[in-house]
Motif scaffolding. Structure first.
Motif, mmCIF file in Angstrom:
data_model
loop_
_atom_site.group_PDB
_atom_site.id
_atom_site.type_symbol
_atom_site.label_atom_id
_atom_site.label_comp_id
_atom_site.label_asym_id
_atom_site.label_seq_id
_atom_site.Cartn_x
_atom_site.Cartn_y
_atom_site.Cartn_z
ATOM 1 N N ALA A 254 -20.415 59.152 -55.024
ATOM 2 C CA ALA A 254 -19.253 59.217 -54.307
ATOM 3 C C ALA A 254 -19.173 58.586 -52.882
ATOM 4 C CB ALA A 254 -19.062 60.815 -53.898
ATOM 5 N N PRO A 255 -18.015 58.054 -52.219
ATOM 6 C CA PRO A 255 -17.019 57.702 -53.027
ATOM 7 C C PRO A 255 -17.105 56.606 -53.821
ATOM 8 C CG PRO A 255 -16.813 57.128 -50.771
ATOM 9 C CD PRO A 255 -18.082 57.782 -50.659
ATOM 10 N N LYS A 256 -15.961 56.538 -54.765
ATOM 11 C CA LYS A 256 -16.143 55.301 -55.674
ATOM 12 C C LYS A 256 -14.554 54.808 -55.771
ATOM 13 C CE LYS A 256 -18.363 53.190 -59.546
ATOM 14 N NZ LYS A 256 -19.371 53.461 -60.552
ATOM 15 N N VAL A 257 -14.252 53.813 -55.682
ATOM 16 C CA VAL A 257 -13.130 53.114 -55.636
ATOM 17 C C VAL A 257 -12.835 52.640 -56.865
ATOM 18 C CG1 VAL A 257 -12.910 53.001 -53.258
ATOM 19 C CG2 VAL A 257 -13.668 50.848 -54.353
ATOM 20 N N PHE A 258 -11.440 52.078 -57.206
ATOM 21 C CA PHE A 258 -11.183 51.480 -58.592
ATOM 22 C C PHE A 258 -11.820 50.443 -58.821
ATOM 23 C CE2 PHE A 258 -8.277 49.014 -61.360
ATOM 24 C CZ PHE A 258 -8.235 49.955 -62.367
ATOM 25 N N LYS A 465 -22.174 42.118 -44.595
ATOM 26 C CA LYS A 465 -21.884 43.773 -43.953
ATOM 27 C C LYS A 465 -21.393 44.581 -44.939
ATOM 28 C CE LYS A 465 -20.347 42.296 -39.476
ATOM 29 N NZ LYS A 465 -21.509 42.698 -38.694
ATOM 30 N N ARG A 466 -21.407 45.839 -44.786
ATOM 31 C CA ARG A 466 -21.133 46.887 -45.705
ATOM 32 C C ARG A 466 -19.470 47.089 -45.833
ATOM 33 N NH1 ARG A 466 -26.061 48.649 -43.270
ATOM 34 N NH2 ARG A 466 -27.543 48.940 -45.116
ATOM 35 N N PRO A 467 -18.875 47.590 -46.754
ATOM 36 C CA PRO A 467 -17.632 47.442 -47.133
ATOM 37 C C PRO A 467 -16.989 48.435 -45.691
ATOM 38 C CG PRO A 467 -18.419 48.139 -49.077
ATOM 39 C CD PRO A 467 -19.520 48.102 -48.073
ATOM 40 N N ASN A 468 -15.726 47.806 -45.404
ATOM 41 C CA ASN A 468 -15.304 48.451 -44.108
ATOM 42 C C ASN A 468 -14.481 49.513 -44.474
ATOM 43 O OD1 ASN A 468 -15.536 46.416 -41.570
ATOM 44 N ND2 ASN A 468 -14.741 45.038 -43.244
ATOM 45 N N PHE A 469 -14.101 49.767 -45.959
ATOM 46 C CA PHE A 469 -13.390 50.924 -46.121
ATOM 47 C C PHE A 469 -14.232 52.099 -46.285
ATOM 48 C CE2 PHE A 469 -14.520 48.598 -50.157
ATOM 49 C CZ PHE A 469 -14.829 49.559 -50.716
ATOM 50 N N LEU A 470 -15.529 52.020 -46.237
ATOM 51 C CA LEU A 470 -16.653 53.348 -46.296
ATOM 52 C C LEU A 470 -16.724 53.592 -44.780
ATOM 53 C CD1 LEU A 470 -19.029 52.197 -48.877
ATOM 54 C CD2 LEU A 470 -17.233 53.788 -49.118
ATOM 55 N N LYS A 471 -16.396 52.913 -43.913
ATOM 56 C CA LYS A 471 -16.604 53.400 -42.503
ATOM 57 C C LYS A 471 -18.144 53.738 -42.326
ATOM 58 C CE LYS A 471 -11.558 54.185 -41.505
ATOM 59 N NZ LYS A 471 -11.217 54.041 -42.538
ATOM 60 N N THR A 472 -19.001 53.123 -42.534
ATOM 61 C CA THR A 472 -20.374 53.526 -42.585
ATOM 62 C C THR A 472 -20.939 53.315 -40.919
ATOM 63 O OG1 THR A 472 -21.092 51.144 -43.044
ATOM 64 C CG2 THR A 472 -20.908 52.848 -44.944
ATOM 65 N N THR A 473 -21.938 54.142 -40.556
ATOM 66 C CA THR A 473 -22.500 54.216 -39.199
ATOM 67 C C THR A 473 -23.014 52.908 -38.989
ATOM 68 O OG1 THR A 473 -22.992 56.475 -39.686
ATOM 69 C CG2 THR A 473 -24.020 55.441 -37.938
ATOM 70 N N ASP A 474 -23.853 52.161 -40.043
ATOM 71 C CA ASP A 474 -24.397 50.787 -39.805
ATOM 72 C C ASP A 474 -23.787 50.069 -40.866
ATOM 73 O OD1 ASP A 474 -25.968 48.770 -39.502
ATOM 74 O OD2 ASP A 474 -27.910 49.603 -40.316
ATOM 75 N N GLN A 475 -22.980 48.935 -40.160
ATOM 76 C CA GLN A 475 -22.173 48.089 -41.041
ATOM 77 C C GLN A 475 -23.042 46.846 -41.629
ATOM 78 O OE1 GLN A 475 -18.924 47.856 -42.248
ATOM 79 N NE2 GLN A 475 -18.299 49.846 -41.395
ATOM 80 N N THR A 476 -24.129 46.754 -40.914
ATOM 81 C CA THR A 476 -24.764 45.516 -41.249
ATOM 82 C C THR A 476 -25.788 45.510 -42.260
ATOM 83 O OG1 THR A 476 -24.793 44.717 -38.819
ATOM 84 C CG2 THR A 476 -26.251 43.445 -40.199
ATOM 85 N N ARG A 477 -25.795 44.741 -43.262
ATOM 86 C CA ARG A 477 -26.981 44.418 -44.376
ATOM 87 C C ARG A 477 -27.852 43.546 -43.994
ATOM 88 N NH1 ARG A 477 -22.684 43.622 -48.541
ATOM 89 N NH2 ARG A 477 -22.011 45.532 -49.710
ATOM 90 N N ILE A 478 -27.354 42.313 -43.582
ATOM 91 C CA ILE A 478 -28.306 41.237 -43.181
ATOM 92 C C ILE A 478 -28.149 40.854 -41.728
ATOM 93 C CG2 ILE A 478 -29.192 38.820 -43.708
ATOM 94 C CD1 ILE A 478 -27.980 39.284 -46.659
#
Length: 485
Positions: A254-258, A465-478
């Motif tokens: 969770a969450p999971k989008v279409f 970067k991680r998906p913007n729609f999740l509004k994660t605290t840390d957006q950076t993957r690399i």
């Protein structure tokens, strides 16, 4: 043994409330005794004898009854020992597999964790099979499932929130997330929904999944299922939350989008361009699985003039001796196909494939030989069935099986107008839905170019970067200086 000077807790009442409670009394010098309470089916008998009874008997023979602190700290060879003084909690401890030691300690008692829960060994995944990737999957033991996650993510910020749900089952539920990545609002929402569950029992993650929906009448799944531990860890690194239920071999994401329901394990591990091709095929297969039959009815029954004249003549020749109209034929074959689908789930696995193939051949050949159905109709229904199996997460395909019936009925009544109306209705429901506050159609609606590119190519080198729609605290993957240009 009732309440006495040895300890103030009435063992007879405990045995009356709980079936199967075993006792072992260890006498001590001076007339006192220590009583060990446990349930055989939930206790590791070898550890009980070696780590509790053996040192306890040796210490009791050496002198008077030792203080509870001494037993806990110096005598018992158990990694988890605790003191408690709440007599109402003894039932819960015993039913949870703990061993309880009663003695003349002023109402206090010792709780030791030597429980043993029978479970199968880690096996290969059955629902999320992949050509490449790890072969281990979750099982029915919660501790084993958590160990598989900790084995892959060695981050001190990996958090596990333990909850208990079900008045009678008292099922343990683990909510797993990475503290500095996951959206704290989503985590809080999930924890609150689980804490608000008021039910007599939860025995499988599917029951919990229904309890935390936005609405009890929701058609589309708002959480995905995960069987593979590597996919669960990938979801955690993405900023998702994993929900594990004691006694279930399937976790929830969770969450999971279409869009994410159409991503398979191989898309992440294999070539990005092949992943794009296969994902496109899945979207086409999803569309065909709900529209082919309805479109066939609309054209044959209402709008055959939209076809070229040579096609109309060919269709007329094929349907010349067919006794049923298009709607009746589609409905009959769809019922047969659903019967075959459900039958394959119930029969033994080793013979299921052979019986399914043999049954389909016999039924198809007999249907064509009898002239009851046209060859085109058999092709359409067979294509719908095969297309439905292309979706990696079957929980998304189930609502579309229901919506296919709606599409057939609308097309049978209103033709292409009903067909278009059905598609618009499905798209409207998808776009207006959400999964724990995240738009269900993201990143297509609302559209985000970076997220959309990341879903087309599930490759971290392309999407740093991680998906913007999740509004994660840390957006950076690399980090930017580590990316390969």
């Amino acid at each position: 043994m009732t309440k006495s000077s040895i300890h103030p807790i009435d063992i007879d009442k405990i045995s009356g409330r709980i079936s199967g409670v075993s006792t072992r009394v260890v006498p001590c010098t001076g007339g006192d005794a220590i009583t060990v309470l446990f349930i055989r089916q939930l206790t590791d008998r070898a550890l009980l004898s070696e780590c509790i009874l053996k040192p306890l008997i040796a210490r009791a023979a050496a002198g008077k009854t030792p203080p509870a602190e001494e037993l806990r700290d110096r005598v018992l060879y158990v990694d988890h020992c605790a003191l408690d003084d709440n007599p109402d909690a003894i039932d819960a401890y015993l039913l949870d597999g703990y061993t309880v030691l009663l003695g003349p300690w002023g109402g206090r008692y010792i709780v030791s964790d030597i429980k043993k829960i029978e479970s199968k060994s880690i096996d290969s995944p059955e629902l999320q099979y992949t050509l490449r990737g790890a072969r281990d999957c979750f099982i029915e033991n919660l501790d084993t499932n958590l160990s598989l996650i900790r084995y892959r993510i060695k981050d001190p910020r990996l958090k596990i929130a333990m909850l208990e749900t079900g008045k009678r089952t008292r099922t343990s539920v683990a909510v797993v997330y990475i503290e500095d990545i996951a959206n704290p609002g989503i985590v809080k929402d999930i924890l609150q929904r689980i804490a608000k569950i008021r039910i007599d029992g939860i025995v499988e993650s599917g029951e919990l999944q229904k309890q935390i929906l936005n609405s009890k009448w929701s058609l589309f799944p708002q959480t995905g299922i995960v069987e593979r531990s590597d996919m669960a860890c990938g979801a955690l690194l993405e900023g998702k939350v994993i929900i594990l239920v004691e006694g279930s071999g399937l976790g929830l994401i969770a969450p999971k989008v279409f869009h994410e329901f159409l991503i398979s394990c191989d898309d992440i591990y294999d070539n990005k361009y092949l992943a794009l091709l296969t994902k496109g095929l899945r979207f086409i297969a999803l569309f065909l699985s709900i529209t082919l039959g309805a479109l066939y009815i609309a054209i044959i029954s209402f709008h055959h003039d939209t076809l070229p004249s040579e096609y109309i003549l060919t269709l007329a020749a094929m349907r010349a001796n067919v006794p049923f109209n298009a709607f009746t034929g589609i409905v009959q074959l769809e019922i047969i196909v659903e019967i075959i689908r459900e039958s394959l789930l119930r029969i033994p696995k080793k013979i299921g494939g052979a019986i399914g193939i043999l049954g389909a051949i016999i039924i198809g050949q007999a249907a064509m030989a009898s002239g009851m159905y046209s060859p085109l109709l058999l092709i359409i229904v067979s294509t719908e069935l095969l297309a439905s199996f292309m979706i990696p997460d079957y929980t998304l395909m189930n609502p579309f099986r229901i919506l296919k019936v709606l599409m057939i009925l609308l097309s049978a009544v209103f033709g292409l107008i009903g067909f278009t109306l059905g598609l618009c209705l499905i798209v409207t429901v998808i776009v207006s839905s959400n999964s724990f506050g995240v738009a269900y159609a993201a990143p297509s609606a609302p559209f985000n170019r970076e997220d959309f590119l990341g879903k087309l190519f599930p490759d971290k080198s392309i999407s740093p970067k991680r998906p913007n729609f999740l509004k994660t605290t840390d957006q950076t993957r690399i980090e930017s200086d580590e990316r390969k240009q």
